[in-house]
Structures are given as C-alpha cells and as structure tokens.
Design a protein around this motif. Structure first.
Motif, short mmCIF file in Angstrom:
data_model
loop_
_atom_site.label_atom_id
_atom_site.label_comp_id
_atom_site.label_asym_id
_atom_site.label_seq_id
_atom_site.Cartn_x
_atom_site.Cartn_y
_atom_site.Cartn_z
N PHE A 3 0.92 -1.08 -0.08
CA PHE A 3 -0.06 0.04 0.04
C PHE A 3 0.84 1.08 0.05
CE2 PHE A 3 0.85 -0.39 4.33
CZ PHE A 3 0.97 1.25 4.73
N HIS A 4 0.30 2.29 -0.52
CA HIS A 4 0.90 3.70 -0.37
C HIS A 4 -0.01 4.67 -0.13
CE1 HIS A 4 3.47 6.98 -1.93
NE2 HIS A 4 2.26 7.49 -2.61
N GLY A 52 1.00 -6.03 -9.56
CA GLY A 52 2.62 -6.33 -9.25
C GLY A 52 3.32 -5.47 -8.26
N ARG A 53 3.52 -4.20 -8.53
CA ARG A 53 4.14 -3.25 -7.45
C ARG A 53 3.81 -1.90 -7.74
NH1 ARG A 53 7.58 -5.18 -3.94
NH2 ARG A 53 8.58 -3.16 -3.50
N ILE A 54 3.85 -1.29 -6.66
CA ILE A 54 3.56 0.23 -6.69
C ILE A 54 4.99 0.82 -6.98
CG2 ILE A 54 3.00 2.51 -5.25
CD1 ILE A 54 1.01 0.65 -3.74
N PRO A 55 4.97 1.77 -8.05
CA PRO A 55 6.27 2.31 -8.31
C PRO A 55 7.07 3.16 -7.30
CG PRO A 55 4.65 2.89 -9.90
CD PRO A 55 3.95 2.33 -8.78
N SER A 56 8.27 2.84 -7.07
CA SER A 56 9.07 3.89 -6.37
C SER A 56 9.14 5.09 -6.69
CB SER A 56 10.50 3.26 -6.43
OG SER A 56 10.71 2.07 -5.57
N GLY A 57 9.32 6.02 -5.68
CA GLY A 57 9.40 7.56 -5.91
C GLY A 57 10.46 7.92 -6.78
N SER A 58 10.80 9.32 -6.80
CA SER A 58 11.68 9.88 -8.05
C SER A 58 13.07 9.58 -7.31
CB SER A 58 11.35 11.15 -7.86
OG SER A 58 11.44 12.00 -6.43
N PHE A 62 10.92 3.42 -1.91
CA PHE A 62 9.30 3.17 -1.61
C PHE A 62 9.07 3.78 -0.50
CE2 PHE A 62 5.76 1.07 -0.04
CZ PHE A 62 4.79 1.37 -0.92
N GLU A 63 8.10 4.76 -0.26
CA GLU A 63 7.67 5.24 0.85
C GLU A 63 6.22 4.98 1.05
OE1 GLU A 63 8.99 9.22 1.75
OE2 GLU A 63 10.37 9.18 0.05
#
Length: 71
Positions: A3-4, A52-58, A62-63
């Motif tokens: 989750f994000h 799949g996965r939530i993309p990582s930040g810039s 991953f936050e």
C-alpha cells in the motif's frame, strides 16, 4: 500485498493498493474509518489498484506515505 498513501491536497488522500482482488465496498468503508481515526481527520479518500508493485518514488525509494501537494 502493498500500500501507499499519497496526499494530493489538504483534504484529499489516495490509497494505492496491490491486492489479490479489489476490496468489497464494505471493506473500503471499514478501511476508510480506520484511516480517519488514525489520522484524526475525515480526509476524502480515493482508492486505486495496481498490479505487481507500486512504483518507487523519484529517488528510487518506496515510501508508505508521500505528500504530493504541489508547492
């Protein structure tokens, strides 16, 4: 699975989820109540689903929470 929580404005949050199947409306309402109670504010809450996965930040990390309000 993942989750994000992103804050898009002073009153709106987006909960991004990676789940086996989309949540039932009753589960969304229960989750909304838990988030409102934990944050002590009745934010508008949008649900979005990812595969799949939530993309990582810039910065490549991953936050779980990210403020997305434009300066």
């Amino acid at each position: 699975r993942q989750f994000h929580l992103g804050q898009h404005s002073g009153e709106r949050l987006e909960l991004r989820l990676v789940v086996v199947e989309p949540l039932q409306p009753s589960h969304c309402e229960a989750l909304r109540a838990v988030i409102h109670q934990a944050l002590e504010h009745p934010f508008a809450l949008d649900f979005s689903y990812y595969e799949g996965r939530i993309p990582s930040g810039s910065q490549g990390k991953f936050e779980e929470f990210l403020c997305l309000i434009a300066d």
